[in-house]
Scaffold this motif. Structure first.
Motif, mmCIF file in Angstrom:
data_model
loop_
_atom_site.group_PDB
_atom_site.id
_atom_site.type_symbol
_atom_site.label_atom_id
_atom_site.label_comp_id
_atom_site.label_asym_id
_atom_site.label_seq_id
_atom_site.Cartn_x
_atom_site.Cartn_y
_atom_site.Cartn_z
ATOM 1 N N VAL A 4 2.899 11.545 -84.461
ATOM 2 C CA VAL A 4 3.560 11.518 -85.663
ATOM 3 C C VAL A 4 3.346 9.974 -86.228
ATOM 4 N N MET A 5 2.771 10.148 -87.315
ATOM 5 C CA MET A 5 2.490 8.903 -88.193
ATOM 6 C C MET A 5 3.743 8.669 -89.137
ATOM 7 N N PRO A 6 4.181 7.148 -89.158
ATOM 8 C CA PRO A 6 5.341 6.859 -89.984
ATOM 9 C C PRO A 6 4.962 7.097 -91.205
ATOM 10 N N ALA A 7 5.717 7.457 -92.382
ATOM 11 C CA ALA A 7 5.344 7.754 -93.848
ATOM 12 C C ALA A 7 5.105 6.232 -94.310
ATOM 13 N N LYS A 8 4.044 6.580 -95.237
ATOM 14 C CA LYS A 8 3.639 5.402 -95.824
ATOM 15 C C LYS A 8 4.607 4.633 -96.714
ATOM 16 N N ARG A 9 5.126 3.532 -97.034
ATOM 17 C CA ARG A 9 6.093 2.987 -97.903
ATOM 18 C C ARG A 9 5.533 2.825 -99.144
ATOM 19 N N SER A 10 5.952 3.240 -100.223
ATOM 20 C CA SER A 10 5.665 2.886 -101.592
ATOM 21 C C SER A 10 6.100 1.412 -101.986
ATOM 22 N N LEU A 11 4.915 0.722 -102.455
ATOM 23 C CA LEU A 11 5.103 -0.614 -102.723
ATOM 24 C C LEU A 11 5.544 -0.755 -104.242
ATOM 25 N N VAL A 12 6.381 -2.027 -104.224
ATOM 26 C CA VAL A 12 6.999 -2.307 -105.602
ATOM 27 C C VAL A 12 6.738 -3.769 -105.585
ATOM 28 N N ALA A 13 5.528 -4.270 -106.651
ATOM 29 C CA ALA A 13 5.284 -5.399 -106.859
ATOM 30 C C ALA A 13 6.090 -6.258 -107.693
ATOM 31 N N VAL A 14 6.492 -7.484 -107.385
ATOM 32 C CA VAL A 14 7.344 -8.072 -108.103
ATOM 33 C C VAL A 14 6.685 -9.354 -108.811
ATOM 34 N N ARG A 39 16.260 0.781 -99.665
ATOM 35 C CA ARG A 39 15.494 1.962 -99.658
ATOM 36 C C ARG A 39 14.237 1.737 -98.542
ATOM 37 N N PRO A 40 14.294 2.467 -97.378
ATOM 38 C CA PRO A 40 13.401 2.508 -96.373
ATOM 39 C C PRO A 40 12.051 2.939 -96.685
ATOM 40 N N GLN A 41 11.781 3.734 -98.102
ATOM 41 C CA GLN A 41 10.741 4.171 -98.269
ATOM 42 C C GLN A 41 10.105 3.143 -99.346
ATOM 43 N N LEU A 42 10.480 1.979 -99.736
ATOM 44 C CA LEU A 42 9.955 0.953 -100.454
ATOM 45 C C LEU A 42 9.762 -0.154 -99.703
ATOM 46 N N ALA A 43 8.589 -0.754 -100.144
ATOM 47 C CA ALA A 43 8.437 -2.133 -99.511
ATOM 48 C C ALA A 43 8.111 -3.039 -100.814
ATOM 49 N N LEU A 44 8.582 -4.316 -101.006
ATOM 50 C CA LEU A 44 8.660 -5.248 -101.896
ATOM 51 C C LEU A 44 7.497 -6.181 -101.578
ATOM 52 N N VAL A 45 6.465 -6.380 -102.754
ATOM 53 C CA VAL A 45 5.417 -7.374 -102.274
ATOM 54 C C VAL A 45 5.443 -8.317 -103.736
ATOM 55 N N LEU A 119 -0.712 -7.142 -113.364
ATOM 56 C CA LEU A 119 -0.586 -5.861 -113.424
ATOM 57 C C LEU A 119 -1.857 -5.376 -112.701
ATOM 58 N N ALA A 120 -3.039 -5.724 -112.615
ATOM 59 C CA ALA A 120 -4.184 -5.578 -112.086
ATOM 60 C C ALA A 120 -3.858 -5.460 -110.587
ATOM 61 N N GLU A 121 -3.565 -6.307 -110.069
ATOM 62 C CA GLU A 121 -3.319 -6.521 -108.533
ATOM 63 C C GLU A 121 -2.393 -5.626 -108.042
ATOM 64 N N ALA A 122 -1.299 -5.439 -108.927
ATOM 65 C CA ALA A 122 -0.338 -4.239 -108.552
ATOM 66 C C ALA A 122 -0.897 -2.921 -108.396
ATOM 67 N N ALA A 123 -1.971 -2.623 -109.476
ATOM 68 C CA ALA A 123 -2.552 -1.385 -109.329
ATOM 69 C C ALA A 123 -3.653 -1.254 -108.163
ATOM 70 N N LEU A 124 -4.362 -2.475 -107.958
ATOM 71 C CA LEU A 124 -5.395 -2.488 -107.054
ATOM 72 C C LEU A 124 -4.687 -2.300 -105.487
ATOM 73 N N SER A 125 -3.396 -2.753 -105.297
ATOM 74 C CA SER A 125 -2.551 -2.700 -104.076
ATOM 75 C C SER A 125 -1.994 -1.400 -104.045
ATOM 76 N N GLU A 126 -1.936 -0.549 -104.789
ATOM 77 C CA GLU A 126 -1.484 0.829 -105.150
ATOM 78 C C GLU A 126 0.147 0.859 -105.231
ATOM 79 N N ALA A 127 0.542 -0.369 -105.696
ATOM 80 C CA ALA A 127 1.815 -0.146 -105.788
ATOM 81 C C ALA A 127 2.267 0.644 -107.033
#
Length: 170
Positions: A4-14, A39-45, A119-127
């Motif tokens: 069982v793989m842990p769910a991938k966290r959604s990135l929030v670019a700050v 929210r454990p499903q979110l990771a801030l970057v 904005l481009a970095e957020a998009a490339l990192s799949e935030a």
């Protein structure tokens, strides 16, 4: 037995302005970041341009109080639950290309080059979200941006203010 793989966290670019507001103790921004970190499903970057802006600001911005806030933001990111990220050189080139295209296509004023890079970095990192107070970014129509980013072959990112996060997450 299946692994069982842990769910991938959604990135929030700050964005830089959000980190500066955190360093200044701005209550709505602190509340939005807290709502995200709970929210454990979110990771801030923090993207490379954000880190570079804060590094520059810590050494050069005026007045001295603003330099001190940039330094505090830079040195407190990890404690606030925000992880700096970086790209391989090809990633930086992609971000630069997408960032310039944002200005060239009228999404951002030419002088807002760093906003395009963030904005481009957020998009490339799949935030999933770019968290910012920047009116230039917040004013970009979401539907047109989605088409632009798809054509640029980077992930769609939703641009949201901390105030909107507070209203969504309560």
């Amino acid at each position: 037995m299946a692994t069982v793989m842990p769910a991938k966290r959604s990135l929030v670019a700050v964005d830089t302005n959000v980190l500066m507001d955190m360093a200044d103790g701005h209550a709505p921004t602190l509340s939005a970041i807290e709502a995200c970190t709970k929210r454990p499903q979110l990771a801030l970057v923090a993207t490379p341009t954000v880190v570079q802006e804060l590094s520059y600001g810590a050494n050069h911005w005026e007045p001295p109080e603003r330099r001190a806030m940039a330094e505090k933001a830079l040195t407190s990111m990890l404690a606030w639950g925000i992880r700096p990220i970086n790209f391989i050189p090809a990633g930086h080139a992609i971000c630069e290309s997408v960032g310039h295209a944002l200005a060239r296509n009228g999404y951002l004023p030419e002088e807002e080059k760093n906003d395009g890079l963030v904005l481009a970095e957020a998009a490339l990192s799949e935030a999933s979200i770019l968290l910012t107070w920047d009116e230039h970014l917040l004013a970009i129509p979401a539907d047109r941006l989605a088409v632009f980013l798809r054509e640029a072959q980077v992930a769609h990112v939703l641009i949201v203010s901390p105030a909107k996060i507070n209203s969504l997450f309560g």
